[in-house]
Design an enzyme around this catalytic site. Structure first.
Site, PDB file in Angstrom:
ATOM      1  N   LYS A  62       0.832  -1.209   0.000  1.00 51.06           N
ATOM      2  CA  LYS A  62       0.000   0.000   0.000  1.00 51.06           C
ATOM      3  C   LYS A  62       0.869   1.262   0.000  1.00 51.06           C
ATOM      4  CE  LYS A  62      -2.582   2.680   3.436  1.00 51.06           C
ATOM      5  NZ  LYS A  62      -1.456   3.462   3.970  1.00 51.06           N
ATOM      6  N   ASN A  63       1.840   1.315   0.902  1.00 55.01           N
ATOM      7  CA  ASN A  63       2.593   2.565   1.054  1.00 55.01           C
ATOM      8  C   ASN A  63       3.541   2.856  -0.109  1.00 55.01           C
ATOM      9  OD1 ASN A  63       1.197   3.129   3.341  1.00 55.01           O
ATOM     10  ND2 ASN A  63       2.846   2.626   4.780  1.00 55.01           N
ATOM     11  N   CYS A  68      -5.703   8.347   8.695  1.00 54.97           N
ATOM     12  CA  CYS A  68      -6.063   7.880  10.045  1.00 54.97           C
ATOM     13  C   CYS A  68      -5.573   8.861  11.098  1.00 54.97           C
ATOM     14  CB  CYS A  68      -5.406   6.523  10.317  1.00 54.97           C
ATOM     15  SG  CYS A  68      -6.077   5.192   9.332  1.00 54.97           S
ATOM     16  N   ARG A 115       0.336  14.369  12.844  1.00 50.88           N
ATOM     17  CA  ARG A 115       0.664  14.197  11.434  1.00 50.88           C
ATOM     18  C   ARG A 115       0.925  15.512  10.679  1.00 50.88           C
ATOM     19  NH1 ARG A 115      -2.083   8.880   8.985  1.00 50.88           N
ATOM     20  NH2 ARG A 115       0.069   8.589   8.378  1.00 50.88           N
TER      21      ARG A 115
HETATM   22  C1  UD1 Z   1       4.213   6.712   6.587  1.00 47.22           C
HETATM   23  C2  UD1 Z   1       3.238   5.589   6.383  1.00 47.22           C
HETATM   24  C3  UD1 Z   1       2.579   5.179   7.691  1.00 47.22           C
HETATM   25  C4  UD1 Z   1       3.634   4.889   8.756  1.00 47.22           C
HETATM   26  C5  UD1 Z   1       4.665   6.023   8.857  1.00 47.22           C
HETATM   27  C6  UD1 Z   1       5.821   5.677   9.782  1.00 47.22           C
HETATM   28  C7  UD1 Z   1       2.460   6.111   4.133  1.00 47.22           C
HETATM   29  C8  UD1 Z   1       1.356   6.570   3.262  1.00 47.22           C
HETATM   30  N1  UD1 Z   1       2.210   6.056   5.448  1.00 47.22           N
HETATM   31  O1  UD1 Z   1       3.446   7.821   7.070  1.00 47.22           O
HETATM   32  O2  UD1 Z   1       1.796   4.024   7.455  1.00 47.22           O
HETATM   33  O3  UD1 Z   1       3.022   4.738  10.017  1.00 47.22           O
HETATM   34  O4  UD1 Z   1       5.207   6.313   7.551  1.00 47.22           O
HETATM   35  O5  UD1 Z   1       6.464   4.534   9.350  1.00 47.22           O
HETATM   36  O6  UD1 Z   1       3.532   5.761   3.670  1.00 47.22           O
HETATM   37  N2  UD1 Z   1       6.689  14.271  10.963  1.00 47.22           N
HETATM   38  C9  UD1 Z   1       6.854  15.606  11.235  1.00 47.22           C
HETATM   39  N3  UD1 Z   1       6.791  16.475  10.189  1.00 47.22           N
HETATM   40  C10 UD1 Z   1       6.594  16.083   8.905  1.00 47.22           C
HETATM   41  C11 UD1 Z   1       6.418  14.713   8.633  1.00 47.22           C
HETATM   42  C12 UD1 Z   1       6.478  13.822   9.694  1.00 47.22           C
HETATM   43  O7  UD1 Z   1       7.033  15.998  12.376  1.00 47.22           O
HETATM   44  O8  UD1 Z   1       6.558  16.935   8.010  1.00 47.22           O
HETATM   45  C13 UD1 Z   1       6.729  13.285  12.067  1.00 47.22           C
HETATM   46  C14 UD1 Z   1       5.369  12.613  12.273  1.00 47.22           C
HETATM   47  O9  UD1 Z   1       4.549  13.354  13.126  1.00 47.22           O
HETATM   48  C15 UD1 Z   1       5.779  11.275  12.872  1.00 47.22           C
HETATM   49  C16 UD1 Z   1       7.139  10.981  12.219  1.00 47.22           C
HETATM   50  O10 UD1 Z   1       7.598  12.228  11.698  1.00 47.22           O
HETATM   51  O11 UD1 Z   1       5.975  11.405  14.258  1.00 47.22           O
HETATM   52  C17 UD1 Z   1       7.100   9.969  11.104  1.00 47.22           C
HETATM   53  O12 UD1 Z   1       6.199  10.379  10.108  1.00 47.22           O
HETATM   54  P1  UD1 Z   1       6.351   9.973   8.580  1.00 47.22           P
HETATM   55  O13 UD1 Z   1       7.483   9.022   8.413  1.00 47.22           O
HETATM   56  O14 UD1 Z   1       6.336  11.215   7.777  1.00 47.22           O
HETATM   57  O15 UD1 Z   1       4.991   9.204   8.323  1.00 47.22           O
HETATM   58  P2  UD1 Z   1       4.074   9.280   7.055  1.00 47.22           P
HETATM   59  O16 UD1 Z   1       4.921   9.424   5.831  1.00 47.22           O
HETATM   60  O17 UD1 Z   1       2.942  10.220   7.261  1.00 47.22           O
END
Ligand code: UD1
Length: 416
Positions: free
Chosen positions: A22-23, A116, A121
Site C-alpha cells: 500500500k505505502n 487515520c 501528522r
Molecule cells: C508513513 C506511512 C505510515 C507509517 C509512517 C511511519 C504512508 C502513506 N504512510 O506515514 O503508514 O506509520 O510512515 O512509518 O507511507 N513528521 C513531522 N513532520 C513532517 C512529517 C512527519 O514531524 O513533516 C513526524 C510525524 O509526526 C511522525 C514521524 O515524523 O511522528 C514519522 O512520520 P512519517 O514518516 O512522515 O509518516 P508518514 O509518511 O505520514
C-alpha cells in the site's frame, strides 16, 4: 454500514499470497504524473486508497486504465487543476500530489491530506523541503498553494527521517535544475521502490535505502513498466495471525528481510517458523513468552505492526511491553481489546503493558484506524464466540481482499 462478523478460534491452514505494498502504491501512482508518457504499474493492491488516488488522477485529466492489479497511467494530457478537498481528505497519501505537481508544473493548489488520526501528522518537513527547492508557500485554512518560478536542487536535512517528506522531496526534485541531496532521509523499502520507478523513467537518483539520497535533475521522464514490492505490513499482519492460529499456514510472495524485526521478535517469543526465500510457514501454534517491543524507523520494528502485535502479546505468558515512539495516538484499539478480556494498561510514556495470557471473548467492537482495525480483526479470529467489527472502511483502505484471503485458509469471517 458494513461490518465484519467473525467466529473465532479456528486454526488456519493453506497459503496466503501477499499483495503489493500500500505505502509504495500510494506514492507510485501520484509519481506517474511526472512522466511525459504512459507508465504501467503492476502488483497494485485492490484497496480503497488506490481507488481514491485514481479519482484524483482522473480529476487531473490523466488517462487511467485499471485491470485487477495493473494500473496504466498516461499523463500526457494532465492538467494542473486544484485537487478538491473532498478528494484530498480521503487519504494521507494525497500529499504526494504536492511533490509530483510541483515537479511537473512548478505550481500546486490543493487541500491538506486526510488519513487515520493516529497523531498530529504535520507536513512541515515536506513544506520546508519544497521551500529549499525554491517554492513559496501560502496557506489559508486547509487550502495550500505552492509555487516556484524555477525549482533548483539544494541540500535538505530532515529533522526526522520522515517517509512522506523523503518521497515528496524526491518527487519535486527529479526534474529540478541541478543536484538535490536529502540528508537524514527515511530508509524504508517503499522509498527504494519509488526511487527505482523514477529511475526506470530516466531520473537520476542514488542512495535510496540509505540516509543520504542524491538526485540529479533531468528534463524529461519517459514511459516504463514497474512492479510494486510486497506489502511488508500486510505480510507481518498475516504472520502474526499464523503465529496465533497457523496449522501449516504459509505467508507467501513476501520479502522476509523487510520484516526481519518482526520475525526476530516472534522467534524471541517462541514462535517456530520456516523462513524461505519468499515465504514463511508456521506449522503449529506453540506456547509463547512475553516480549518487549519499541517502534522505530526502518529497519526497526514498524509502528504499523505495533497494533496488530497486541493480540499476539495477550496470548504470551508474562508481562509484555510495547512502546510507541513514532505516533502520539496509536493505542486506540486497546479499550476494545480490554473489553474482549485482555489485561492491558497504557502509561504516560506511550507504553502499553500487557499481562498474558488471557482468554479473549467475542463482542461488538470498532475499527478506530487502519492498523487498529487489523488488530481488532486478529482479536476476533482468536476469541471465543462471535465478534463484529464496525467502521471497517478503515481496514479496507489497506488490506487487499482480506475476507477472501482469510476464508481461503479456513477462517470464519464474513462481510455483513
Ligand atoms: C508513513 C506511512 C505510515 C507509517 C509512517 C511511519 C504512508 C502513506 N504512510 O506515514 O503508514 O506509520 O510512515 O512509518 O507511507 N513528521 C513531522 N513532520 C513532517 C512529517 C512527519 O514531524 O513533516 C513526524 C510525524 O509526526 C511522525 C514521524 O515524523 O511522528 C514519522 O512520520 P512519517 O514518516 O512522515 O509518516 P508518514 O509518511 O505520514
Amino acid at each position: 454500514m458494513s461490518k465484519f462478523k467473525i467466529e473465532g478460534g479456528n486454526l488456519l491452514r493453506g497459503v496466503i499470497n501477499i499483495s503489493g505494498a500500500k505505502n509504495s502504491a500510494v506514492a507510485l501512482i501520484p509519481a506517474a504524473i511526472l512522466c511525459d508518457e504512459e507508465t504501467t504499474i503492476m502488483n497494485v493492491p485492490e484497496i480503497s486508497d488506490v481507488d481514491s488516488l485514481e479519482e484524483i488522477l482522473m480529476c487531473l485529466n490523466a488517462d487511467v486504465k485499471r485491470e485487477k492489479n495493473t494500473v496504466i497511467i498516461d499523463s500526457k494530457n494532465v492538467e494542473n487543476k486544484i485537487i478538491p478537498e473532498e478528494l484530498s481528505v480521503k487519504l494521507r497519501a494525497s500529499y504526494y500530489f504536492m511533490g509530483a505537481l510541483l515537479g511537473k508544473f512548478h505550481k500546486v493548489e490543493m487541500y491538506f491530506p486526510g488519513g487515520c488520526s493516529i497523531g498530529e501528522r504535520p507536513i512541515d518537513l515536506h513544506l520546508k523541503g519544497f521551500e529549499k527547492l525554491g517554492a513559496t508557500i501560502s496557506e489559508e485554512g486547509s487550502y495550500i498553494k505552492l509555487e516556484a518560478k524555477e525549482l533548483k536542487g539544494n541540500k535538505i536535512y530532515l529533522d526526522i527521517p520522515s517517509v512522506g517528506a523523503t518521497i515528496n522531496i524526491m518527487l519535486a526534485a527529479v526534474k529540478a535544475k541541478g543536484k538535490t541531496v536529502i540528508e537524514n532521509a527515511a530508509q524504508e523499502p517503499e522509498i527504494v521502490n519509488v526511487a527505482t520507478y523514477l529511475n526506470n523513467m530516466g531520473a537520476k537518483i542514488t542512495g535510496a535505502g540509505t540516509s543520504i539520497i542524491k538526485i540529479e535533475g533531468v528534463n524529461t521522464l519517459k514511459g516504463c513498466f514497474h512492479e510494486v514490492i510486497p506489502d511488508r505490513i500486510e505480510a507481518g499482519t498475516y504472520l502474526i495471525i499464523a503465529a496465533l492460529l497457523g496449522n501449516d499456514l504459509t505467508i507467501n510472495k513476501i520479502i522476509p528481510s523487510h520484516i526481519e524485526s518482526l520475525i526476530s521478535k516472534l522467534k524471541e517469543a517462541g514462535v517456530k517458523m520456516e523462513v524461505g526465500e519468499d515465504y514463511i510457514t508456521v506449522k503449529e501454534v506453540g506456547n509463547y513468552k512475553a516480549v518487549k517491543v519499541k517502534t522505530l524507523v526502518y529497519p526497526g520494528f514498524p509502528t504499523d505492526l505495533q497494533q496488530p502485535l497486541i493480540p499476539f502479546l495477550t496470548q504470551c505468558n508474562g508481562l509484555s511491553k510495547v512502546t510507541e515512539t513514532i505516533w502520539e495516538n496509536r493505542f486506540q484499539n486497546i479499550p476494545d481489546t480490554i473489553r474482549m478480556g485482555a489485561n492491558i494498561k497504557v502509561n504516560e510514556n506511550r507504553t502499553a503493558i500487557i499481562r498474558g495470557k488471557t482468554k479473549l471473548t467475542g463482542c461488538d467492537v470498532s475499527a478506530t484506524d487502519l492498523r487498529g482495525g487489523a488488530s481488532m480483526l486478529i482479536c476476533g479470529l482468536i476469541a471465543e464466540g462471535t465478534t463484529t467489527i464496525d467502521n471497517i472502511k478503515y481496514i479496507l483502505r489497506g488490506y487487499d481482499n482480506i475476507v477472501e484471503k482469510l476464508k481461503e485458509v479456513g477462517a470464519k469471517i464474513e462481510l455483513i
